[in-house]
Structures are given as C-alpha cells and as structure tokens.
Design an enzyme around this catalytic site. Structure first.
Site, mmCIF file in Angstrom:
data_model
loop_
_atom_site.group_PDB
_atom_site.id
_atom_site.type_symbol
_atom_site.label_atom_id
_atom_site.label_comp_id
_atom_site.label_asym_id
_atom_site.label_seq_id
_atom_site.Cartn_x
_atom_site.Cartn_y
_atom_site.Cartn_z
ATOM 1 N N ASP A 50 -72.792 23.640 120.434
ATOM 2 C CA ASP A 50 -73.420 23.637 119.112
ATOM 3 C C ASP A 50 -74.905 23.301 119.246
ATOM 4 O OD1 ASP A 50 -72.030 22.885 116.027
ATOM 5 O OD2 ASP A 50 -74.176 22.652 116.402
ATOM 6 N N PHE A 72 -80.825 32.321 116.530
ATOM 7 C CA PHE A 72 -80.034 33.101 115.574
ATOM 8 C C PHE A 72 -78.928 32.262 114.939
ATOM 9 C CE2 PHE A 72 -81.447 36.300 118.681
ATOM 10 C CZ PHE A 72 -81.906 37.302 117.859
ATOM 11 N N ALA A 73 -78.442 31.253 115.677
ATOM 12 C CA ALA A 73 -77.202 30.583 115.276
ATOM 13 C C ALA A 73 -77.295 30.061 113.844
ATOM 14 C CB ALA A 73 -76.907 29.431 116.236
ATOM 15 N N SER A 116 -84.862 35.835 106.884
ATOM 16 C CA SER A 116 -84.282 36.938 106.114
ATOM 17 C C SER A 116 -85.157 37.275 104.923
ATOM 18 C CB SER A 116 -82.899 36.511 105.614
ATOM 19 O OG SER A 116 -82.427 37.414 104.654
ATOM 20 N N TYR A 140 -77.699 30.062 101.147
ATOM 21 C CA TYR A 140 -78.027 30.749 102.409
ATOM 22 C C TYR A 140 -79.520 31.068 102.473
ATOM 23 C CZ TYR A 140 -78.952 34.786 105.323
ATOM 24 O OH TYR A 140 -79.532 35.644 106.219
ATOM 25 N N LYS A 144 -82.796 29.450 104.826
ATOM 26 C CA LYS A 144 -83.780 30.187 105.649
ATOM 27 C C LYS A 144 -85.201 29.773 105.248
ATOM 28 C CE LYS A 144 -80.910 32.530 108.149
ATOM 29 N NZ LYS A 144 -80.816 32.304 109.583
ATOM 30 N N GLY A 282 -76.551 39.522 90.895
ATOM 31 C CA GLY A 282 -77.656 39.073 91.753
ATOM 32 C C GLY A 282 -78.300 40.166 92.580
HETATM 33 N N1 UFG Z 1 -73.268 47.902 98.196
HETATM 34 C C1 UFG Z 1 -72.362 48.677 97.480
HETATM 35 N N2 UFG Z 1 -71.039 48.561 97.797
HETATM 36 C C2 UFG Z 1 -70.571 47.732 98.771
HETATM 37 C C3 UFG Z 1 -71.523 46.949 99.503
HETATM 38 C C4 UFG Z 1 -72.852 47.067 99.180
HETATM 39 O O1 UFG Z 1 -72.723 49.431 96.595
HETATM 40 O O2 UFG Z 1 -69.363 47.661 98.984
HETATM 41 C C5 UFG Z 1 -74.694 48.020 97.877
HETATM 42 C C6 UFG Z 1 -75.274 46.731 97.301
HETATM 43 O O3 UFG Z 1 -75.128 46.682 95.921
HETATM 44 C C7 UFG Z 1 -76.732 46.853 97.745
HETATM 45 C C8 UFG Z 1 -76.681 47.636 99.054
HETATM 46 O O4 UFG Z 1 -75.401 48.257 99.069
HETATM 47 O O5 UFG Z 1 -77.428 47.602 96.816
HETATM 48 C C9 UFG Z 1 -76.826 46.757 100.255
HETATM 49 O O6 UFG Z 1 -75.929 45.667 100.135
HETATM 50 P P1 UFG Z 1 -75.625 44.693 101.348
HETATM 51 O O7 UFG Z 1 -74.586 43.730 100.883
HETATM 52 O O8 UFG Z 1 -75.336 45.462 102.581
HETATM 53 O O9 UFG Z 1 -77.026 43.962 101.627
HETATM 54 P P2 UFG Z 1 -77.988 43.118 100.685
HETATM 55 O O10 UFG Z 1 -79.215 43.937 100.456
HETATM 56 O O11 UFG Z 1 -77.286 42.595 99.504
HETATM 57 O O12 UFG Z 1 -78.327 41.869 101.621
HETATM 58 C C10 UFG Z 1 -78.649 42.054 102.997
HETATM 59 C C11 UFG Z 1 -78.057 40.908 103.805
HETATM 60 C C12 UFG Z 1 -78.712 39.615 103.441
HETATM 61 C C13 UFG Z 1 -80.186 39.774 103.627
HETATM 62 C C14 UFG Z 1 -80.725 40.918 102.818
HETATM 63 C C15 UFG Z 1 -82.167 41.095 103.125
HETATM 64 O O13 UFG Z 1 -76.663 40.830 103.567
HETATM 65 O O14 UFG Z 1 -78.248 38.589 104.292
HETATM 66 O O15 UFG Z 1 -80.030 42.113 103.149
HETATM 67 O O16 UFG Z 1 -82.751 42.066 102.356
HETATM 68 F F1 UFG Z 1 -80.793 38.646 103.240
#
Ligand code: UFG
Length: 326
Positions: A50, A72-73, A116, A140, A144, A282
């Site tokens: 850890d 990264f951890a 992030s 989260y 960061k 969100g």
């Molecule tokens: N989406 C869908 N269906 C799904 C999953 C995602 O429509 O089943 C859409 C979401 O609404 C979003 C896009 O795909 O518009 C991307 O969604 P993700 O969950 O893949 O990623 P996010 O943009 O929400 O967040 C990611 C990481 C975070 C990081 C962020 C940085 O998960 O940890 O990018 O921009 F902080």
C-alpha cells in the site's frame, strides 16, 4: 535509477509501466492488487503493498534506488465515492500524503500524478483549459483536486510535480494482451464492448436532448497508449529540471455518444444495439480539452484517433473475453 509506478497493475498504470520498460527504463510497480491484476504487470518487478505503508515504500525506494514516481494508485469510481467518501479521502488523499512523506524522506523529489478532468466538473465551455475554475462534483473529483493542491504546496519541500488531468481514457495495448477490465466499469467504451460481446443486451444512451450537434453528450476520448506517452514526457520534463506543472491530456476533439457508436459499428462491422434512455445525473453536455499547454511544454500530442481506440479495445476483448483472472 528506477521509476516507481504506484497502481501499475491497473488500467492506465500498467500501460505506462510497460511503455517505460519498452523504452529501456527501469521500473518497479507498487500495487495492492485489490483492484489491479498481477497479469497486467507481467514480467515487470512488482511489490505488493500500500502507498500508505511507509515501511514498504521506503524499502522499495532503497532497494530499487528510486528517483522518480508515477502515482496512479487510487480509487476511481465516481458513484462509489459518493456513497463511500471516507474510503476515497483516506486512500486517495491521506494515502498520497503518506506516500509523499516517505518519498521526500528517501530523497525522491519528482512525481507525476494521475489527475482527472473531473476536477473541472461542468465547465462553462469547451475546449477547457487549465485556467478554468475547479468545480469537483464528487468526492472522487475532489480527492484529485485536493492532491493537486497538496502537491503544489510541496514545491516548498523541493518536490516537483506534474499533474496530468486525463480526459476520457480508452483503448488497449497494441499487443491485444493488455486492456481495461470491463466487468465493473460503467465507462462508455467498456460498456459498448460488453454489448458487442454479449454480456449486456444493449447500450443505454444517457439522453439525446443535450445542446450538442446530435443531442448526445460530447467527450474527449484519449487512447491509453497516448496517455502512457504523456507520462513518459512528463517524467523527462521533470528530469531535465522542469518546474511543477498541471496540464490537460486530451486530443482537443469532441466526440458524441452517437458518433462513438457509429465508429464502433464501422470498425467492427457489427451493430451495437442501443436505446435512448434518460439523462444520467451530473453529466455535463460537452467536455473536451484545450491541449495547447501540454503540446507547448511537454511536446505531447495525441497520435491515435477514435478508430484506433475502438480497434484496440475490440482486439483486447476478442483475445481476452474474461479480462484478467484474479
Ligand atoms: N454513456 C452512455 N451510456 C453508458 C455509459 C456512458 O450514454 O452506458 C455516456 C455518458 O452519458 C457520457 C459519455 O458516455 O456522456 C461518457 O461517459 P463515461 O462514463 O465513459 O465518462 P465520463 O465523461 O462521465 O467520465 C470520465 C471518467 C471520469 C473522468 C472524466 C474526465 O469516468 O473518471 O471522464 O472527463 F473524470
């Protein structure tokens, strides 16, 4: 002289650790294997432990003559951070403080930190640059932002840092033998892969009434191999005397959910069953990077496009339908 890669058994960490090794750098991975995989580390040196365990970290620094760290951890599930905030602050923030204390005590004064774009929350506009206000919307994201702030303060100790604010990491290693665990994550590309490989019936697109060209959310998808390369460039920048820096790692290109589905169908010659569902709470409409700073200071730019992201992710899942074994 060795580079310590904490969380090097995880998704982005393992790609970076292997890239460093491919470049002939000496690497040691530190990982609890709680969420990382031994198989992702392969034949690289691995210490199971850890970041908050000062004895393990100090011993590793001495044994391997560590001179720099890529950290990264961390836990990274946004939803889990909302329901279990203590877990996130303890591991991501307190753990990092403990790690840095041990690093400084052992003469290590260069660190690259895995931050992030989540620190921006819902930005006022995109492309978003590093001067945009930080509005983390989850424990989260706050963890960061807190670590970025802490590392800036540590300049006074002589520790120099590069905080890399990743946009949407995706894709897999060219070999097809290293990639993302798609069993737990809810990120878009792994979900699309789950649909293609039959472990999920269809993709639910979270809303098509956003103020974007096709109504679905726009994000900046960065190939994990490009991300790994950004860490190498950040390390080299610090090694040649660079001062502490915070920068975006994104392509500068926005891609909508619909566009991603179309590219996937074109690359794989298969259809991705999908349906329009309600918005996800969100979700900002559009987030993509202004990558001017990282180009200017680190000389980094994304070299791989969305087709390569999908091609590599598809290859990884074809070769490893069950991902890594525990
Ligand atoms: N989406 C869908 N269906 C799904 C999953 C995602 O429509 O089943 C859409 C979401 O609404 C979003 C896009 O795909 O518009 C991307 O969604 P993700 O969950 O893949 O990623 P996010 O943009 O929400 O967040 C990611 C990481 C975070 C990081 C962020 C940085 O998960 O940890 O990018 O921009 F902080």
């Amino acid at each position: 002289m060795t580079i310590l890669v904490t969380g090097g058994a995880g998704y982005i960490g393992s790609h970076t650790a292997h890239l460093l090794a491919e470049l002939g750098r000496d690497v040691v991975v530190l990982d609890t294997l709680e969420r990382g995989y031994r198989d992702a580390v392969g034949d690289l040196d691995l210490v199971i432990g850890d970041i908050a365990d000062d004895r393990v970290v100090a011993k590793t620094c001495r044994k391997y003559d560590v001179d720099s760290v890529i950290h990264f951890a961390a836990y990274k599930a946004v939803g889990e951070s909302v329901s279990q905030p203590l877990k996130y602050y303890k591991n991501n923030v307190s753990g990092t403080i403990a790690l840095v204390e041990t690093l400084i005590a052992n003469g290590v004064n260069r660190i690259v930190f895995s931050s992030s774009a989540a620190v921006y929350g819902t930005p006022d506009s995109s492309p978003v640059n590093e001067d945009a206000p930080l509005r983390p919307q989850s424990p989260y994201a706050q963890s960061k932002a807190d670590v970025e702030h802490f590392l800036r303060s540590c300049d006074a100790t002589g520790l120099r840092s590069v905080c890399l604010r990743y946009f949407n990491a995706a894709g897999a290693h060219d070999s097809g033998d290293l990639g993302e665990d798609f069993s737990l994550t809810t990120n878009l590309v792994p979900v699309v892969m789950r649909v293609l490989f039959g472990s999920q019936a269809r993709l639910d697109i979270f809303g098509d009434d956003y103020p974007t060209p096709d109504g679905t959310c726009v994000r900046d998808y960065v190939h994990v191999a490009d991300l790994a390369d950004a860490h190498v460039k950040a390390l080299d920048y610090l090694a040649t005397g660079g001062t502490s820096l915070v920068c975006n790692v994104g392509t500068g290109q926005g891609t909508s959910v619909r566009q991603l589905v179309e590219v996937t169908e074109s690359v794989t010659s298969r259809s991705v069953p999908h349906a329009i569902g309600p918005r996800r709470a969100g979700d900002p409409a559009s987030v993509y990077a202004d990558p001017t700073l990282i180009r200017a200071v680190l000389g980094w730019r994304a070299t791989r496009d969305l087709r390569e992201i999908i091609t590599s992710a598809y290859r990884w899942h074809q070769r490893h339908p069950d991902g890594f074994k525990r």
